[in-house]
Design an enzyme around this catalytic site. Structure first.
Site, mmCIF file in Angstrom:
data_model
loop_
_atom_site.group_PDB
_atom_site.id
_atom_site.type_symbol
_atom_site.label_atom_id
_atom_site.label_comp_id
_atom_site.label_asym_id
_atom_site.label_seq_id
_atom_site.Cartn_x
_atom_site.Cartn_y
_atom_site.Cartn_z
ATOM 1 N N ILE A 13 0.850 -1.202 0.000
ATOM 2 C CA ILE A 13 0.000 0.000 0.000
ATOM 3 C C ILE A 13 0.890 1.258 0.000
ATOM 4 O O ILE A 13 0.585 2.251 -0.671
ATOM 5 C CB ILE A 13 -0.969 0.001 1.207
ATOM 6 C CG1 ILE A 13 -1.764 -1.320 1.241
ATOM 7 C CG2 ILE A 13 -1.921 1.185 1.137
ATOM 8 C CD1 ILE A 13 -2.572 -1.531 2.514
ATOM 9 N N PHE A 81 2.748 3.251 7.576
ATOM 10 C CA PHE A 81 2.343 1.924 7.104
ATOM 11 C C PHE A 81 3.157 0.808 7.750
ATOM 12 O O PHE A 81 2.731 -0.347 7.726
ATOM 13 C CB PHE A 81 2.596 1.790 5.586
ATOM 14 C CG PHE A 81 1.767 2.672 4.718
ATOM 15 C CD1 PHE A 81 0.445 2.352 4.454
ATOM 16 C CD2 PHE A 81 2.298 3.816 4.137
ATOM 17 C CE1 PHE A 81 -0.331 3.158 3.629
ATOM 18 C CE2 PHE A 81 1.534 4.627 3.318
ATOM 19 C CZ PHE A 81 0.215 4.298 3.070
ATOM 20 N N SER A 125 -7.320 -0.943 10.294
ATOM 21 C CA SER A 125 -7.926 -2.021 9.518
ATOM 22 C C SER A 125 -9.361 -2.257 9.982
ATOM 23 O O SER A 125 -9.688 -2.026 11.157
ATOM 24 C CB SER A 125 -7.109 -3.296 9.752
ATOM 25 O OG SER A 125 -7.805 -4.424 9.282
ATOM 26 N N TYR A 150 -2.264 -9.719 15.602
ATOM 27 C CA TYR A 150 -2.150 -8.692 14.558
ATOM 28 C C TYR A 150 -3.277 -7.663 14.706
ATOM 29 O O TYR A 150 -3.049 -6.454 14.766
ATOM 30 C CB TYR A 150 -2.194 -9.321 13.152
ATOM 31 C CG TYR A 150 -2.495 -8.279 12.093
ATOM 32 C CD1 TYR A 150 -1.535 -7.334 11.744
ATOM 33 C CD2 TYR A 150 -3.754 -8.207 11.475
ATOM 34 C CE1 TYR A 150 -1.824 -6.342 10.806
ATOM 35 C CE2 TYR A 150 -4.046 -7.225 10.548
ATOM 36 C CZ TYR A 150 -3.076 -6.294 10.212
ATOM 37 O OH TYR A 150 -3.367 -5.314 9.299
ATOM 38 N N LYS A 154 -3.494 -3.331 15.867
ATOM 39 C CA LYS A 154 -4.187 -2.214 15.198
ATOM 40 C C LYS A 154 -5.089 -1.493 16.200
ATOM 41 O O LYS A 154 -5.114 -0.271 16.261
ATOM 42 C CB LYS A 154 -5.022 -2.730 14.014
ATOM 43 C CG LYS A 154 -4.199 -3.277 12.864
ATOM 44 C CD LYS A 154 -3.434 -2.180 12.167
ATOM 45 C CE LYS A 154 -2.289 -2.709 11.344
ATOM 46 N NZ LYS A 154 -1.307 -1.715 10.955
HETATM 47 P P1 NAD Z 1 3.460 -4.647 3.427
HETATM 48 O O1 NAD Z 1 4.036 -5.725 4.257
HETATM 49 O O2 NAD Z 1 3.520 -4.773 1.959
HETATM 50 O O3 NAD Z 1 4.124 -3.235 3.824
HETATM 51 C C1 NAD Z 1 4.594 -2.954 5.131
HETATM 52 C C2 NAD Z 1 6.021 -2.444 4.996
HETATM 53 O O4 NAD Z 1 6.517 -2.137 6.295
HETATM 54 C C3 NAD Z 1 6.969 -3.480 4.385
HETATM 55 O O5 NAD Z 1 7.669 -2.897 3.303
HETATM 56 C C4 NAD Z 1 7.931 -3.833 5.535
HETATM 57 O O6 NAD Z 1 9.230 -4.124 5.061
HETATM 58 C C5 NAD Z 1 7.866 -2.576 6.390
HETATM 59 N N1 NAD Z 1 8.152 -2.773 7.811
HETATM 60 C C6 NAD Z 1 7.626 -3.702 8.655
HETATM 61 N N2 NAD Z 1 8.131 -3.533 9.871
HETATM 62 C C7 NAD Z 1 8.994 -2.485 9.823
HETATM 63 C C8 NAD Z 1 9.832 -1.829 10.759
HETATM 64 N N3 NAD Z 1 9.926 -2.244 12.036
HETATM 65 N N4 NAD Z 1 10.576 -0.777 10.345
HETATM 66 C C9 NAD Z 1 10.519 -0.339 9.072
HETATM 67 N N5 NAD Z 1 9.760 -0.937 8.129
HETATM 68 C C10 NAD Z 1 9.002 -1.992 8.505
HETATM 69 O O7 NAD Z 1 1.948 -4.428 3.922
HETATM 70 P P2 NAD Z 1 0.791 -3.554 3.289
HETATM 71 O O8 NAD Z 1 -0.255 -4.476 2.796
HETATM 72 O O9 NAD Z 1 1.337 -2.523 2.401
HETATM 73 O O10 NAD Z 1 0.217 -2.890 4.610
HETATM 74 C C11 NAD Z 1 0.617 -1.594 5.044
HETATM 75 C C12 NAD Z 1 -0.045 -1.297 6.370
HETATM 76 O O11 NAD Z 1 -1.456 -1.382 6.209
HETATM 77 C C13 NAD Z 1 0.310 -2.292 7.484
HETATM 78 O O12 NAD Z 1 0.424 -1.582 8.697
HETATM 79 C C14 NAD Z 1 -0.885 -3.210 7.507
HETATM 80 O O13 NAD Z 1 -1.066 -3.811 8.741
HETATM 81 C C15 NAD Z 1 -2.015 -2.267 7.164
HETATM 82 N N6 NAD Z 1 -3.181 -2.945 6.581
HETATM 83 C C16 NAD Z 1 -3.009 -3.744 5.510
HETATM 84 C C17 NAD Z 1 -4.103 -4.420 4.970
HETATM 85 C C18 NAD Z 1 -3.939 -5.347 3.795
HETATM 86 O O14 NAD Z 1 -4.829 -6.148 3.554
HETATM 87 N N7 NAD Z 1 -2.885 -5.280 3.031
HETATM 88 C C19 NAD Z 1 -5.370 -4.242 5.535
HETATM 89 C C20 NAD Z 1 -5.510 -3.391 6.626
HETATM 90 C C21 NAD Z 1 -4.391 -2.742 7.146
HETATM 91 C C1 UD1 Z 2 -7.744 -10.952 6.285
HETATM 92 C C2 UD1 Z 2 -7.235 -10.952 7.698
HETATM 93 C C3 UD1 Z 2 -7.579 -9.631 8.365
HETATM 94 C C4 UD1 Z 2 -7.077 -8.454 7.537
HETATM 95 C C5 UD1 Z 2 -7.707 -8.565 6.149
HETATM 96 C C6 UD1 Z 2 -7.326 -7.452 5.224
HETATM 97 C C7 UD1 Z 2 -7.334 -13.337 8.353
HETATM 98 C C8 UD1 Z 2 -8.013 -14.337 9.230
HETATM 99 N N1 UD1 Z 2 -7.823 -12.069 8.421
HETATM 100 O O1 UD1 Z 2 -9.134 -10.890 6.343
HETATM 101 O O2 UD1 Z 2 -7.009 -9.556 9.657
HETATM 102 O O3 UD1 Z 2 -7.422 -7.235 8.139
HETATM 103 O O4 UD1 Z 2 -7.291 -9.815 5.578
HETATM 104 O O5 UD1 Z 2 -6.122 -7.701 4.620
HETATM 105 O O6 UD1 Z 2 -6.373 -13.629 7.668
HETATM 106 N N2 UD1 Z 2 -10.690 -16.990 1.237
HETATM 107 C C9 UD1 Z 2 -10.851 -18.220 0.632
HETATM 108 N N3 UD1 Z 2 -9.738 -18.879 0.206
HETATM 109 C C10 UD1 Z 2 -8.474 -18.375 0.351
HETATM 110 C C11 UD1 Z 2 -8.330 -17.105 0.962
HETATM 111 C C12 UD1 Z 2 -9.465 -16.450 1.404
HETATM 112 O O7 UD1 Z 2 -11.964 -18.713 0.479
HETATM 113 O O8 UD1 Z 2 -7.505 -19.041 -0.043
HETATM 114 C C13 UD1 Z 2 -11.905 -16.253 1.663
HETATM 115 C C14 UD1 Z 2 -11.964 -15.950 3.160
HETATM 116 O O9 UD1 Z 2 -12.581 -16.979 3.861
HETATM 117 C C15 UD1 Z 2 -12.763 -14.626 3.154
HETATM 118 C C16 UD1 Z 2 -12.378 -13.951 1.841
HETATM 119 O O10 UD1 Z 2 -11.878 -15.000 1.007
HETATM 120 O O11 UD1 Z 2 -14.139 -14.912 3.127
HETATM 121 C C17 UD1 Z 2 -11.309 -12.902 1.996
HETATM 122 O O12 UD1 Z 2 -10.209 -13.455 2.698
HETATM 123 P P1 UD1 Z 2 -8.841 -12.635 2.944
HETATM 124 O O13 UD1 Z 2 -8.368 -12.078 1.661
HETATM 125 O O14 UD1 Z 2 -7.916 -13.510 3.703
HETATM 126 O O15 UD1 Z 2 -9.303 -11.395 3.835
HETATM 127 P P2 UD1 Z 2 -10.103 -11.378 5.244
HETATM 128 O O16 UD1 Z 2 -10.540 -12.706 5.659
HETATM 129 O O17 UD1 Z 2 -11.157 -10.334 5.097
#
Ligand code: NAD
Ligand code: UD1
Length: 336
Positions: A13, A81, A125, A150, A154
């Protein structure tokens, strides 16, 4: 050029947000320890935008290293992030998650305070809502029912930021609660490439499509949803990145406060909806099998996005087809 510190800026992101920041005339100062990303993402951001963000390989736990970055740049705001995000891993090694995500954030906030940098956007999240009582979910819904370390990080960080504001009301804080980010930049240069077996649905689907995995496991078809499979609010990562720019402009327009927004589309799609949409982009059926439910999963989760629309002027533009197209494009380019 206004300098924005982007922790975790080479991640999924973060990298897309750096692209949007540059497009809006900001200069991203990236701090990332590369634990879950690669330094060549900086080249890719430059290739897309024509501007090279400034990059530091620094851990947010490293007080001296982070202080140096603040000494060298006049930071206007921080988009935070950096964090570990694998739900399953967080259950196995909770202390690693609490240390990295929470101690890392506290360290960052201490340094921000010292340098009088008071604007921060935090990556929260939808997981903070736990198993929601009703959908669509409003920002006023109760938080804290998280079932894994995790998710708890958050929730705890949100609480820490609220406490910080009470103690110092000059802080200007945005908590952005992301729903399910998918997709990739349309160049196919940046996107999400998880290590090992993907936990999340979209990267698993693209790996099935490219032939790395034989079929998708659909986790349960007996939920209380129209087709029995889990329903989520998938949002294109470029839309999500734009949401951060809207939040940044909001922080620029007010002096202080804690501003909480859902970033989602407001539309829920089931796993089978996603399989159908992806198969249509692929031009052939995506193989899948129905298997047992995954522990900890909820039936349905989607956002009420109206607060972000009203107060930030943010509305997601990209539909499910575009999310599938860009995810697939990225996966294919990875393989080249
Ligand atoms: P990502 O893992 O691709 O990016 C996170 C980055 O943070 C990575 O590049 C990693 O190297 C860096 N990082 C981790 N720990 C660190 C530290 N101690 N010091 C410096 N850098 C560090 O993940 P993302 O999907 O881009 O997510 C970004 C943020 O958004 C995270 O905080 C994640 O929890 C949150 N978030 C992600 C999702 C999702 O589904 N991807 C959903 C909700 C919230
Ligand atoms: C996951 C994380 C959640 C995080 C969110 C956003 C878990 C338990 N939860 O949630 O903490 O905030 O991602 O990144 O990991 N699914 C399948 N087959 C697969 C993978 C997923 O059927 O191989 C289904 C899941 O049951 C769900 C949907 O697809 O219904 C989305 O799953 P996923 O992408 O893992 O996201 P979340 O479950 O919403």
């Amino acid at each position: 050029m206004k300098k924005i510190l982007v922790t975790g800026g080479t991640g999924y992101i973060g990298s897309h947000t750096c692209v949007e920041l540059i497009k809006q005339g900001y200069l991203p100062i990236i701090v990332d320890n590369l634990s879950n990303s690669k330094e060549n993402v900086v080249d890719k951001i430059e290739k897309i935008t024509g501007t090279r963000p400034i990059f530091y390989k620094v851990d947010i736990l490293d007080e001296k290293g982070l202080t140096k970055v603040f000494e060298q740049h006049d930071i206007q705001a921080v988009i935070h992030f950096a964090g570990l995000k694998a739900v399953g891993e967080s259950v196995k090694v909770p202390l690693k998650y609490y240390n990295n995500n929470i101690t890392g954030t506290v360290n960052l906030l201490e340094i921000m305070k010292r340098f009088n940098v008071k604007n921060i956007i935090f990556s929260s999240s939808a997981t903070v809502y736990g198993d929601p009582k009703e959908v669509p979910i409003k920002e006023t819904a109760p938080t804290g029912g998280c079932t894994n370390p995790y998710g708890k990080t958050k929730y705890f960080i949100e609480e820490i930021l609220k406490d910080l504001y009470v103690s110092d009301p000059t802080f200007n804080i945005a908590l952005l609660r992301y729903f399910n980010p998918v997709g990739a930049h349309e160049s196919g240069l940046i996107g999400e490439n998880p290590n090992g077996i993907p936990n999340n649905l979209m990267p698993y689907i693209t790996q099935v499509a490219i032939g790395i995995r034989p079929y998708l496991n659909v986790f349960g078809n007996d939920y209380d949803t129209p087709d029995g499979t889990g329903v989520r609010d998938y949002i294109h990562v470029v839309d999500l990145a734009v949401g951060h720019i809207c939040a940044l402009k909001k922080l620029e327009s007010v002096t202080s406060g804690v501003h909480i927004y859902n970033l989602g589309t407001g539309i829920g799609y089931s796993v089978l909806d996603m399989v159908k949409a992806f198969s249509s982009v692929l031009g052939r059926p995506l193989p899948y099998k129905i298997v047992d439910r995954r522990a900890g999963d909820i039936a349905k989760c989607w956002a009420d996005p109206t607060k972000a629309e009203k107060e930030l002027g943010f509305k997601a533009r990209f539909d499910l087809r575009k999310m599938c197209e860009d995810s697939w494009n990225f996966q294919q380019k990875l393989d080249e």
